[in-house]
Design a protein around this motif. Structure first.
Motif, PDB file in Angstrom:
ATOM      1  N   THR A 286       0.830  -1.202   0.000  1.00  0.00           N
ATOM      2  CA  THR A 286       0.000   0.000   0.000  1.00  0.00           C
ATOM      3  C   THR A 286       0.864   1.252   0.000  1.00  0.00           C
ATOM      4  O   THR A 286       1.983   1.257   0.515  1.00  0.00           O
ATOM      5  N   THR A 287       0.323   2.323  -0.554  1.00  0.00           N
ATOM      6  CA  THR A 287       1.042   3.597  -0.568  1.00  0.00           C
ATOM      7  C   THR A 287       1.270   4.098   0.849  1.00  0.00           C
ATOM      8  O   THR A 287       2.344   4.635   1.165  1.00  0.00           O
ATOM      9  N   ARG A 288       0.313   3.903   1.690  1.00  0.00           N
ATOM     10  CA  ARG A 288       0.427   4.322   3.082  1.00  0.00           C
ATOM     11  C   ARG A 288       1.547   3.570   3.812  1.00  0.00           C
ATOM     12  O   ARG A 288       2.194   4.107   4.711  1.00  0.00           O
ATOM     13  N   GLY A 289       1.758   2.317   3.429  1.00  0.00           N
ATOM     14  CA  GLY A 289       2.752   1.494   4.102  1.00  0.00           C
ATOM     15  C   GLY A 289       2.210   0.755   5.313  1.00  0.00           C
ATOM     16  O   GLY A 289       2.939   0.041   6.001  1.00  0.00           O
ATOM     17  N   TRP A 290       0.930   0.900   5.574  1.00  0.00           N
ATOM     18  CA  TRP A 290       0.266   0.270   6.709  1.00  0.00           C
ATOM     19  C   TRP A 290      -1.137  -0.156   6.301  1.00  0.00           C
ATOM     20  O   TRP A 290      -1.701   0.396   5.352  1.00  0.00           O
ATOM     21  N   THR A 291      -1.695  -1.067   7.033  1.00  0.00           N
ATOM     22  CA  THR A 291      -3.079  -1.456   6.808  1.00  0.00           C
ATOM     23  C   THR A 291      -3.735  -1.751   8.146  1.00  0.00           C
ATOM     24  O   THR A 291      -3.061  -2.121   9.109  1.00  0.00           O
ATOM     25  N   GLU A 292      -5.052  -1.550   8.224  1.00  0.00           N
ATOM     26  CA  GLU A 292      -5.780  -1.761   9.468  1.00  0.00           C
ATOM     27  C   GLU A 292      -7.091  -2.492   9.237  1.00  0.00           C
ATOM     28  O   GLU A 292      -7.754  -2.306   8.203  1.00  0.00           O
ATOM     29  N   THR A 293      -7.450  -3.318  10.200  1.00  0.00           N
ATOM     30  CA  THR A 293      -8.749  -3.957  10.241  1.00  0.00           C
ATOM     31  C   THR A 293      -9.331  -3.743  11.635  1.00  0.00           C
ATOM     32  O   THR A 293      -8.631  -3.341  12.566  1.00  0.00           O
ATOM     33  N   VAL A 294     -10.608  -4.019  11.778  1.00  0.00           N
ATOM     34  CA  VAL A 294     -11.235  -3.949  13.098  1.00  0.00           C
ATOM     35  C   VAL A 294     -10.541  -4.948  14.023  1.00  0.00           C
ATOM     36  O   VAL A 294     -10.259  -6.085  13.636  1.00  0.00           O
ATOM     37  N   TRP A 295     -10.245  -4.521  15.251  1.00  0.00           N
ATOM     38  CA  TRP A 295      -9.657  -5.455  16.208  1.00  0.00           C
ATOM     39  C   TRP A 295     -10.740  -6.363  16.788  1.00  0.00           C
ATOM     40  O   TRP A 295     -11.697  -5.922  17.376  1.00  0.00           O
ATOM     41  N   LYS A 296     -10.536  -7.669  16.579  1.00  0.00           N
ATOM     42  CA  LYS A 296     -11.388  -8.683  17.185  1.00  0.00           C
ATOM     43  C   LYS A 296     -10.538  -9.921  17.430  1.00  0.00           C
ATOM     44  O   LYS A 296      -9.917 -10.438  16.499  1.00  0.00           O
ATOM     45  N   THR A 297     -10.520 -10.388  18.656  1.00  0.00           N
ATOM     46  CA  THR A 297      -9.817 -11.617  18.992  1.00  0.00           C
ATOM     47  C   THR A 297     -10.784 -12.786  19.107  1.00  0.00           C
ATOM     48  O   THR A 297     -10.499 -13.885  18.678  1.00  0.00           O
ATOM     49  N   SER A 298     -11.932 -12.527  19.717  1.00  0.00           N
ATOM     50  CA  SER A 298     -12.935 -13.569  19.916  1.00  0.00           C
ATOM     51  C   SER A 298     -14.291 -12.905  20.031  1.00  0.00           C
ATOM     52  O   SER A 298     -14.413 -11.682  19.929  1.00  0.00           O
ATOM     53  N   ASP A 335      -5.149  -3.801  19.033  1.00  0.00           N
ATOM     54  CA  ASP A 335      -4.926  -5.247  19.061  1.00  0.00           C
ATOM     55  C   ASP A 335      -3.590  -5.540  19.752  1.00  0.00           C
ATOM     56  O   ASP A 335      -2.541  -5.070  19.296  1.00  0.00           O
ATOM     57  N   PRO A 336      -3.569  -6.319  20.850  1.00  0.00           N
ATOM     58  CA  PRO A 336      -2.291  -6.608  21.504  1.00  0.00           C
ATOM     59  C   PRO A 336      -1.287  -7.313  20.598  1.00  0.00           C
ATOM     60  O   PRO A 336      -0.069  -7.137  20.764  1.00  0.00           O
TER      61      PRO A 336
END
Length: 434
Positions: A286-298, A335-336
């Motif tokens: 990605t141009t940003r160099g980062w990506t994010e998703t919603v944090w969900k573990t369980s 997200d830990p």
């Protein structure tokens, strides 16, 4: 000198795990994550990332801190570093940082130039319960390691007070909340290195005492107040709103919660910026160099979101899925497994730890508000990200969910506004300027 802590209370929470790379990929698919966007965070098959709650289970009527401390495994930061260095990553230990540092967070959120040039003269207040006797010393370790200027009582950058403003009559110490305090102070420093920091310690974790500490922070001149705690909603919340959180001209940020879909207070207050959480990973594609998703573990752990049962909808919030206040407004890393580095010496063995939880995202956003500049005296800064200028200056998080709900966008990311991440994560400071 390190202060010896009292006996640590029994750990309340469940241990949290992320499995092997294959298991993680399957879990991400089931949760609605895109494997390509989360690939950088997947742990190798030989490692599991584990973590636990910093604070003990609160007594009835008290707030819970939202700090989650990594206890083992290889974090996304360690994997990315190992990939760059061409070496096999080692499991986390306290000798060196194992989470994202200031340069990582500033890069991810487009803040590098702002962090270098802005924030001077601004004060970020951190409101927590109980005392951290090592707060100033631990903050010095963090800032020194990362090359940030000293922030001490002696040079006027740092101040620690009780909820009454006393610098000498402080609350009793608490190991779990001390970890929370270390996390909050370090994140404020990471985002706004030039800002002053005011730590206001409530004598207990009741909403009345924490709210009194918020009022004291504002009385002492803070224009940015971070709150990394929360609890169940109650019919008293609207009175708490008027007593503690109705401060025009002050950006008050609050963690959205770590228990997945569901509303918490004070994130539900119409006067605050409710901050959700993401999983943040480096992405060379990605141009940003980062990506994010919603944090969900369980199903029971991940960023909070949802509809308040009591708090009225602020005039600037126009989504139709909630007749009352909708959580969240914006988001940042929580997200830990893709967590942040923190130095702490009171709650655990002195050293470096990785933390997550929306306890990390709240002070991050408070720091961004501080970089954006002092809000006008009559404004409610929670509104700023909802303006046209605000929504266009955020990273839109469009992948992932934090549970199940009848109105999809309240628990599942989509283009534009959604419950888990609000309008998105910082892309510079424009969305947080009045």
């Amino acid at each position: 000198m390190r202060t010896t802590p009292p006996a640590r209370p029994a750990a309340p929470g469940r241990w949290r795990r992320i499995g092997s790379a294959a298991a993680a990929t399957a879990a991400l698919l089931l949760a609605g994550f895109g494997t390509a966007t989360h690939a950088d965070a997947a742990a190798p098959s030989s490692s599991k990332v584990t973590w636990t709650s910093a604070c003990s289970t609160p007594a009835k009527g008290q707030m819970a801190c939202k700090a989650l401390r990594v206890t083992g495994g290889i974090t996304a930061f360690q994997q990315a570093k190992a990939k760059a260095d061409g070496v096999t990553p080692k499991a986390a230990d306290a000798a060196t940082p194992s989470g994202y540092g200031p340069s990582d967070l500033q890069s991810a959120y487009g803040l590098t130039s702002a962090a270098a040039s802005k924030g001077s003269g601004e004060t970020i207040a951190i409101v927590d319960a109980y005392d951290d006797p090592n707060a100033e010393a631990d903050l010095a370790k963090y800032r020194s390691y990362y090359g940030l200027s000293a922030c001490t009582t002696a040079n006027g950058c740092f101040k620690k007070v009780s909820q009454t403003g006393s610098t000498t009559s402080l609350p009793s110490a608490n190991t779990g909340w001390a970890e929370e305090i270390s996390l909050d102070l370090d994140m404020a420093s990471a985002i706004c290195p030039n800002c002053g920091i005011l730590l206001v310690e409530a004598k207990s974790a009741t909403m009345a005492n924490l709210g009194t500490a918020v009022n004291e922070a504002v009385t002492l001149g803070a224009k940015y107040v971070s709150n990394s705690y929360g609890g169940s909603e109650s019919s008293s919340d609207t009175s708490y709103d008027s007593s503690y959180f109705n401060h025009p001209g002050v950006a008050i940020t609050v963690s959205a919660g770590d228990s997945g879909y569901g509303a918490e207070y004070p994130a539900a207050s119409k006067y605050v910026t409710a901050v959700g959480g993401t999983a943040l990973s480096k992405a060379t594609s990605t141009t940003r160099g980062w990506t994010e998703t919603v944090w969900k573990t369980s199903s029971t752990e991940g960023t909070g979101s949802g509809c308040s049962a009591y708090d009225a909808k602020p005039t600037w919030q126009t989504d139709t899925g909630c007749t009352k206040r909708t959580i969240s407004d914006v988001a940042a890393v929580a997200d830990p497994a893709t967590g942040v580095s923190v130095y702490d010496s009171y709650g655990v063995t002195a050293g470096w730890y990785t933390f997550g939880g929306t306890s990390a995202s709240s002070p991050i956003i408070a720091g961004v508000y501080a970089l954006a500049g002092t809000p006008s005296s009559s404004s409610y800064p929670a509104k700023f990200p909802y303006t046209v200028a605000g929504t266009s200056a955020l990273n839109d998080v469009t992948s992932g969910n934090n549970g199940t709900c009848s109105t999809t966008y309240l628990c599942t990311a989509q283009s534009g506004y959604d419950g888990p991440t609000g309008w998105g994560t910082p892309e510079g400071v424009s969305a947080f300027a009045g």
